[in-house]
Design a protein around this motif. Sequence first.
Motif, PDB file in Angstrom:
ATOM      1  N   LYS A   1       0.853  -1.162   0.031  1.00  0.00           N
ATOM      2  CA  LYS A   1      -0.041  -0.095  -0.074  1.00  0.00           C
ATOM      3  C   LYS A   1       0.745   1.295   0.029  1.00  0.00           C
ATOM      4  N   THR A   2       1.860   1.174   0.915  1.00  0.00           N
ATOM      5  CA  THR A   2       2.678   2.469   0.783  1.00  0.00           C
ATOM      6  C   THR A   2       3.678   2.780  -0.389  1.00  0.00           C
ATOM      7  N   GLU A   3       3.656   1.556  -1.272  1.00  0.00           N
ATOM      8  CA  GLU A   3       4.284   1.818  -2.439  1.00  0.00           C
ATOM      9  C   GLU A   3       3.684   2.389  -3.603  1.00  0.00           C
ATOM     10  N   LEU A   4       2.361   2.729  -3.432  1.00  0.00           N
ATOM     11  CA  LEU A   4       1.426   3.137  -4.773  1.00  0.00           C
ATOM     12  C   LEU A   4       2.199   4.650  -5.004  1.00  0.00           C
ATOM     13  N   GLY A   5       2.297   4.540  -6.382  1.00  0.00           N
ATOM     14  CA  GLY A   5       2.888   5.761  -6.667  1.00  0.00           C
ATOM     15  C   GLY A   5       4.577   5.874  -6.865  1.00  0.00           C
ATOM     16  N   TYR A   6       5.077   4.594  -6.694  1.00  0.00           N
ATOM     17  CA  TYR A   6       6.535   4.600  -6.555  1.00  0.00           C
ATOM     18  C   TYR A   6       7.216   4.754  -8.034  1.00  0.00           C
ATOM     19  N   LEU A   7       6.427   4.292  -9.158  1.00  0.00           N
ATOM     20  CA  LEU A   7       6.976   4.325 -10.390  1.00  0.00           C
ATOM     21  C   LEU A   7       6.631   5.712 -10.874  1.00  0.00           C
ATOM     22  N   LYS A   8       5.801   6.358 -10.432  1.00  0.00           N
ATOM     23  CA  LYS A   8       5.481   7.788 -10.680  1.00  0.00           C
ATOM     24  C   LYS A   8       6.587   8.612 -10.331  1.00  0.00           C
ATOM     25  N   ARG A   9       7.039   8.211  -9.035  1.00  0.00           N
ATOM     26  CA  ARG A   9       8.159   9.097  -8.473  1.00  0.00           C
ATOM     27  C   ARG A   9       9.301   8.730  -8.919  1.00  0.00           C
ATOM     28  N   HIS A  10       9.756   7.668  -9.383  1.00  0.00           N
ATOM     29  CA  HIS A  10      10.992   7.112  -9.520  1.00  0.00           C
ATOM     30  C   HIS A  10      11.306   6.523 -10.944  1.00  0.00           C
ATOM     31  N   PHE A  11      10.458   6.207 -11.878  1.00  0.00           N
ATOM     32  CA  PHE A  11      10.722   5.712 -13.093  1.00  0.00           C
ATOM     33  C   PHE A  11      10.971   6.909 -14.132  1.00  0.00           C
ATOM     34  N   LYS A  12      11.891   7.006 -14.532  1.00  0.00           N
ATOM     35  CA  LYS A  12      12.526   8.424 -15.168  1.00  0.00           C
ATOM     36  C   LYS A  12      12.407   7.925 -16.820  1.00  0.00           C
ATOM     37  N   ASP A  13      12.305   6.957 -17.363  1.00  0.00           N
ATOM     38  CA  ASP A  13      12.563   6.654 -18.718  1.00  0.00           C
ATOM     39  C   ASP A  13      11.121   6.331 -19.292  1.00  0.00           C
TER      40      ASP A  13
END
Length: 345
Positions: free
Chosen positions: A19-31
Motif C-alpha cells: 500500500k505504501t508503494e503506490l505511486g512508486y513508479l510515478k516518483r522514480h521511473f524516469k524513462d
Amino acid sequence: MTAKKTAVVICPGRGTYTKTELGYLKRHFKDAALMADFDTRRASAGQETLTALDGAATYSVSKHTRGDNASALIYASTLADFRALDGVEVVAVTGNSMGWYSALACAGALTAEAGFEVVNTMGTLMQERLIGGQLIYPFVDENWQPNPAHKAELLALVARIDAPGQRIALSIDLGGMLVLAGDEAGLKAFEAAVPVVQGRFPMRLANHAAFHTALQAPVAEAGRARLSPALFGQPDLPLIDGRGHIWWPGAVDTHKLWDYTLDHQVVQSYDFTKAITHAAREFAPDLFIITGPGTTLGGAVAQSLILADWRGMRSKTDFQNNQNAAPLLVSMGMDDQRRTVTKGD
C-alpha cells in the motif's frame, strides 16, 4: 578524489509492492519511453498497464498482489532504482526469488525489455495456475541470534509432513526465516504442528504460489516453451544466484543461465542466505544496497550477514550497532537512505 564505495545490489521479490508503494513508479521511473513500451506490452496482452496500476487512487490487495501485476510492478520499480544509483561502484548483483529476474536485467544479462518479458511471462503463468501457497516461519528469536538446532528441527518436521497428497518443502532460506511452500494440506499440517511465535507466525503470504518447489514444474515447462534462450546474454556484472553460485561476466554459458533461470530456480529451493553469504565473502562490499520497492528485505539481509558471522555480528543488537556506527545496509525504499546512494529523485 575519494574512492567510490563498493556495493552489492540486492533485488527484492514478491510481496514488496504494498500500500505504501503506490505511486512508486510515478516518483522514480524516469524513462518515459521504456514505461510506454512496458504498458504497450501489457495492454496488447489484455493486462492493466503499470501506469494505471501504480497510479490507482487506492491500493487493492486482490489486484496489486496478483502475480501477473505484482511481478511487473516490482521489476519496474527495481530497475528504476538500479538506474538511479550514483556515487557507488556496483561489484555484484543478487536478488530474492522473483528478484533473480530483476537481477538479470540490472546486471545486463537481460535487456530491460527482455527482463520485462521474462518477469511478466512468469508472473502471469504463476497467476494462471496458482499452484499451492506459501507461509513464513522464523527459526531465530527477536534478537536474531543464530539457532541452527531449531532450524534443523523445523526442516525435519517439514520432511515428516511431506507426503503424497500433503506436500510441503523449503521454498526460500531467507535469513532467520524459513519460507515454506506446499499444497493446502501440507501447509495446514505445518501450521497445526508449530506454536504461534512473535504474535504473527506462521504467516500465510497472500496470492503466493508454491514457488521454488517441484509443484511448479508445469510453470517451469511453460516458461521454457515461451521464453527463448536468445533473450539471455553475457552479464556486465557478476550475478549471484539462489544457490550462491556466481555467474562471472565473459565466462557465462548463456544457455545454462537460461536453463537455471527457468528450471532449477523455479522448482528447487532458493537459498537467499547463501547468496548473501557468498556476496559478503567474495566481494566484501562497503554497502549492501536493497532496491525498492518496499523495505521488508532488510531484516533478511541483516540476518544472513549475522548467520555468516560477517564483521563479527552475532545478533540484532550487533547489527544495529554496526549500522549506527557506519551504515552497511541501504534500503532504497526509505527516502533518507535512498538519498545517500542517488543524486536525488
